[in-house]
Design an enzyme around this catalytic site. Structure first.
Site, PDB file in Angstrom:
ATOM      1  N   CYS A 130       0.765  -1.327   0.020  1.00  0.00           N
ATOM      2  CA  CYS A 130       0.144   0.168   0.112  1.00  0.00           C
ATOM      3  C   CYS A 130       0.872   1.133   0.002  1.00  0.00           C
ATOM      4  O   CYS A 130       0.565   2.271  -0.717  1.00  0.00           O
ATOM      5  CB  CYS A 130      -1.060   0.065   1.213  1.00  0.00           C
ATOM      6  SG  CYS A 130      -0.179  -0.618   2.826  1.00  0.00           S
ATOM      7  N   HIS A 243      -2.824   6.473   4.644  1.00  0.00           N
ATOM      8  CA  HIS A 243      -1.207   6.588   4.864  1.00  0.00           C
ATOM      9  C   HIS A 243      -0.765   7.887   4.235  1.00  0.00           C
ATOM     10  O   HIS A 243      -1.221   8.296   2.981  1.00  0.00           O
ATOM     11  CB  HIS A 243      -0.406   5.438   4.262  1.00  0.00           C
ATOM     12  CG  HIS A 243      -0.694   4.241   4.873  1.00  0.00           C
ATOM     13  ND1 HIS A 243      -1.400   3.919   5.976  1.00  0.00           N
ATOM     14  CD2 HIS A 243       0.010   2.857   4.635  1.00  0.00           C
ATOM     15  CE1 HIS A 243      -1.304   2.390   6.290  1.00  0.00           C
ATOM     16  NE2 HIS A 243      -0.487   1.941   5.441  1.00  0.00           N
TER      17      HIS A 243
HETATM   18  P1  NAP Z   1      -7.371  -8.474   8.617  1.00  0.00           P
HETATM   19  O1  NAP Z   1      -8.474  -7.291   8.965  1.00  0.00           O
HETATM   20  O2  NAP Z   1      -6.727  -9.136   9.920  1.00  0.00           O
HETATM   21  O3  NAP Z   1      -8.157  -9.544   8.118  1.00  0.00           O
HETATM   22  C1  NAP Z   1      -7.725 -10.688   7.675  1.00  0.00           C
HETATM   23  C2  NAP Z   1      -8.699 -11.525   6.796  1.00  0.00           C
HETATM   24  O4  NAP Z   1      -7.977 -12.894   6.513  1.00  0.00           O
HETATM   25  C3  NAP Z   1      -9.815 -11.993   7.487  1.00  0.00           C
HETATM   26  O5  NAP Z   1     -10.955 -11.980   6.578  1.00  0.00           O
HETATM   27  C4  NAP Z   1      -9.598 -13.411   8.011  1.00  0.00           C
HETATM   28  O6  NAP Z   1     -10.848 -14.171   8.063  1.00  0.00           O
HETATM   29  C5  NAP Z   1      -8.778 -13.819   6.759  1.00  0.00           C
HETATM   30  N1  NAP Z   1      -7.955 -15.147   7.319  1.00  0.00           N
HETATM   31  C6  NAP Z   1      -6.965 -15.157   8.225  1.00  0.00           C
HETATM   32  N2  NAP Z   1      -6.350 -16.425   8.257  1.00  0.00           N
HETATM   33  C7  NAP Z   1      -7.113 -17.127   7.359  1.00  0.00           C
HETATM   34  C8  NAP Z   1      -7.202 -18.466   7.002  1.00  0.00           C
HETATM   35  N3  NAP Z   1      -6.456 -19.244   7.232  1.00  0.00           N
HETATM   36  N4  NAP Z   1      -8.012 -18.852   5.853  1.00  0.00           N
HETATM   37  C9  NAP Z   1      -8.881 -17.923   5.617  1.00  0.00           C
HETATM   38  N5  NAP Z   1      -8.895 -16.721   5.988  1.00  0.00           N
HETATM   39  C10 NAP Z   1      -8.178 -16.375   6.677  1.00  0.00           C
HETATM   40  O7  NAP Z   1      -6.276  -8.103   7.731  1.00  0.00           O
HETATM   41  P2  NAP Z   1      -6.201  -6.917   6.579  1.00  0.00           P
HETATM   42  O8  NAP Z   1      -5.926  -5.700   6.944  1.00  0.00           O
HETATM   43  O9  NAP Z   1      -7.480  -7.213   5.781  1.00  0.00           O
HETATM   44  O10 NAP Z   1      -5.136  -7.513   5.662  1.00  0.00           O
HETATM   45  C11 NAP Z   1      -5.138  -8.842   4.790  1.00  0.00           C
HETATM   46  C12 NAP Z   1      -3.919  -8.866   3.914  1.00  0.00           C
HETATM   47  O11 NAP Z   1      -3.938  -7.711   3.067  1.00  0.00           O
HETATM   48  C13 NAP Z   1      -2.605  -8.207   4.821  1.00  0.00           C
HETATM   49  O12 NAP Z   1      -2.165  -9.765   5.499  1.00  0.00           O
HETATM   50  C14 NAP Z   1      -1.768  -7.864   3.619  1.00  0.00           C
HETATM   51  O13 NAP Z   1      -1.172  -9.064   3.028  1.00  0.00           O
HETATM   52  C15 NAP Z   1      -2.694  -7.320   2.645  1.00  0.00           C
HETATM   53  N6  NAP Z   1      -2.709  -5.712   2.787  1.00  0.00           N
HETATM   54  C16 NAP Z   1      -3.260  -5.300   3.763  1.00  0.00           C
HETATM   55  C17 NAP Z   1      -3.359  -3.808   3.351  1.00  0.00           C
HETATM   56  C18 NAP Z   1      -3.893  -2.926   4.883  1.00  0.00           C
HETATM   57  O14 NAP Z   1      -3.755  -1.696   4.505  1.00  0.00           O
HETATM   58  N7  NAP Z   1      -4.741  -3.454   5.712  1.00  0.00           N
HETATM   59  C19 NAP Z   1      -2.795  -3.224   2.530  1.00  0.00           C
HETATM   60  C20 NAP Z   1      -2.230  -3.963   1.490  1.00  0.00           C
HETATM   61  C21 NAP Z   1      -2.351  -5.190   1.661  1.00  0.00           C
HETATM   62  P3  NAP Z   1     -11.302 -14.374   9.725  1.00  0.00           P
HETATM   63  O15 NAP Z   1     -12.255 -13.298   9.834  1.00  0.00           O
HETATM   64  O16 NAP Z   1     -11.793 -15.793   9.709  1.00  0.00           O
HETATM   65  O17 NAP Z   1     -10.335 -14.302  10.939  1.00  0.00           O
HETATM   66  O1  3JN Z   2       1.425  -2.205   7.675  1.00  0.00           O
HETATM   67  C1  3JN Z   2       0.836  -1.533   6.977  1.00  0.00           C
HETATM   68  O2  3JN Z   2       0.429  -0.358   6.738  1.00  0.00           O
HETATM   69  C2  3JN Z   2       0.500  -2.429   5.441  1.00  0.00           C
HETATM   70  C3  3JN Z   2       0.388  -3.760   5.552  1.00  0.00           C
HETATM   71  C4  3JN Z   2       0.667  -4.483   4.542  1.00  0.00           C
HETATM   72  C5  3JN Z   2       1.135  -5.734   4.879  1.00  0.00           C
HETATM   73  C6  3JN Z   2       0.867  -6.503   6.073  1.00  0.00           C
HETATM   74  C7  3JN Z   2       0.962  -7.840   6.491  1.00  0.00           C
HETATM   75  C8  3JN Z   2       1.658  -8.540   5.577  1.00  0.00           C
HETATM   76  C9  3JN Z   2       1.738  -6.463   3.735  1.00  0.00           C
HETATM   77  C10 3JN Z   2       1.841  -6.078   2.450  1.00  0.00           C
HETATM   78  O3  3JN Z   2       0.769  -5.804   1.676  1.00  0.00           O
HETATM   79  O4  3JN Z   2       2.904  -5.914   2.096  1.00  0.00           O
HETATM   80  C11 3JN Z   2       2.025  -7.995   4.155  1.00  0.00           C
HETATM   81  C12 3JN Z   2       2.511  -8.660   3.053  1.00  0.00           C
HETATM   82  O5  3JN Z   2       3.903  -8.772   3.020  1.00  0.00           O
HETATM   83  O6  3JN Z   2       1.852  -9.718   2.281  1.00  0.00           O
END
Ligand code: NAP
Ligand code: 3JN
Length: 336
Positions: A130, A243
């Site tokens: 992001c 951000h």
């Molecule tokens: P989050 O709020 O913690 O949500 C995680 C999601 O993943 C929930 O729906 C969870 O389901 C599901 N999950 C976790 N373990 C699982 C499993 N074993 N099988 C199936 N589903 C599972 O996290 P998030 O912020 O949405 O971020 C998720 C991912 O997106 C990050 O790890 C990163 O790689 C990527 N990301 C995030 C951001 C950001 O700004 N947050 C930005 C860029 C990329 P349950 O409800 O069942 O726990």
């Molecule tokens: O921390 C943030 O503000 C963004 C987080 C991104 C993130 C969180 C957990 C795992 C990532 C990502 O998108 O780069 C990952 C990842 O490396 O998959």
């Protein structure tokens, strides 16, 4: 777009997944059927899509039969395990994690910059980090004008970047502090309320974190610029959402603030908010919920030649994740 698609959202109950559902709906993506997937913890939970309740299903190896497009945002380990299974089942995966971003067989795409790369996909397309995506939305138009060599940057990252649990942690800590209760620290190594933490993601041997090195590695791939260098300090701030990044960029050619502004005004997905005398500059609160990123404080860098400084902000749950993924799906739909 005449056909409709069976779309799965993996991690549908998470901070990013919820935004994916809203973005698919708000942008009228031609969803024929939507399948929300999460862990067993959330199976049976109801989510709203186009005014209807849809039931979350547990993600299993059999989840992908009949699905056209799967938007993954459940973390790297889930992506590593299930994205190849989904691709093998014939669906195209748009993955939000870092699991495949640097894989030479996987396009890494910000549609405003390198949408063409999508055509080379082999079943998996990666969404960038992001902070990288938001920075590039401002940097790339300036690169087109002046040719970027390297950047020095510091990020100011909202807690929702860590997911739903971190949003609650900030809210709870603020409440604990104002009511004089002991502060509970669960998600971050230190209190995040009324604090800033110069630490995002795991430490690497070079003293940077993984998050910090994503800018250089992913930036090179997205901009097709192997010589690009980035020295970044990523900082978590007590902001709920969106951000911001302070960037100093050095270019090949002589720069001008006017030229940079013109480049931004012509670029898609980024708005110029640059009238400092009237207190106009990008703010995380102002970009929250917005598709476009914003850039301001554009000025000549006083520390080196051919340099520009700027401040860019964007909603990381949208341009940094859900919106970018849906834009990739839109590009896919054009060539399906
Ligand atoms: P989050 O709020 O913690 O949500 C995680 C999601 O993943 C929930 O729906 C969870 O389901 C599901 N999950 C976790 N373990 C699982 C499993 N074993 N099988 C199936 N589903 C599972 O996290 P998030 O912020 O949405 O971020 C998720 C991912 O997106 C990050 O790890 C990163 O790689 C990527 N990301 C995030 C951001 C950001 O700004 N947050 C930005 C860029 C990329 P349950 O409800 O069942 O726990
Ligand atoms: O921390 C943030 O503000 C963004 C987080 C991104 C993130 C969180 C957990 C795992 C990532 C990502 O998108 O780069 C990952 C990842 O490396 O998959």
């Amino acid at each position: 777009m005449s056909r409709s698609f069976h779309v799965a959202v993996v991690g549908a109950t998470g901070a990013v997944g919820i935004e994916m559902l809203k973005t698919l709906e708000n942008r009228n993506f031609p969803v024929g059927k939507l399948t929300p997937l999460a862990s067993a913890r959330s199976a049976g939970k109801k989510l709203k899509f186009r005014g209807e309740d849809i039931t979350v299903q547990e993600l299993t190896e059999n989840s992908f039969s009949g699905i056209d497009i799967a938007l993954f945002s459940a973390g790297g380990s889930v992506s590593k395990q299930f994205a190849p299974i989904a691709a093998k089942a014939g669906c195209v995966v748009v993955d939000n994690s870092s699991a495949f971003r640097m894989d030479p067989n996987v396009p890494l795409v910000v549609p405003e910059i390198n949408a063409e790369d999508i055509k080379a996909h082999k079943g998996i397309i990666a969404n960038p980090n992001c902070t990288t995506a938001i920075t590039l939305m401002a940097l790339y138009p300036m690169h087109q004008a002046f040719g970027v060599k390297r950047i020095f940057a510091s990020s100011y990252q909202a807690v929702s970047g860590t997911g739903v649990k971190a949003l609650l942690e900030l809210q709870n800590q603020v409440e604990q502090i104002v009511t004089g209760k002991p502060v509970k620290i669960e998600v971050y190594p230190h209190q995040i309320a009324f604090n800033v933490l110069p630490h995002i993601d795991a430490w690497l041997d070079n003293g940077y974190t993984k998050e910090e090195m994503k800018m250089e590695n992913e930036g090179r791939k997205i901009m097709h610029l192997p010589s690009f260098k980035a020295s970044v300090t990523c900082v978590r701030v007590p902001v709920y959402r969106a951000h911001s990044i302070a960037v100093s960029a050095e270019f090949e050619k002589p720069v001008s603030v006017e030229g940079a502004r013109e480049a931004i005004l012509k670029a898609p997905g980024i708005d110029l908010m640059d009238d400092p005398q009237n207190n106009v500059y990008p703010l995380p609160l102002a970009v929250t919920g917005k598709y476009n990123c914003q850039v301001g404080r554009i000025r000549k860098d006083c520390a080196f030649d051919n340099g520009l400084c700027f401040w860019v902000a964007g909603d990381q749950l949208l341009k940094g994740a859900a919106l970018n993924a849906v834009q990739i799906a839109e590009e896919l739909a054009k060539i399906w």
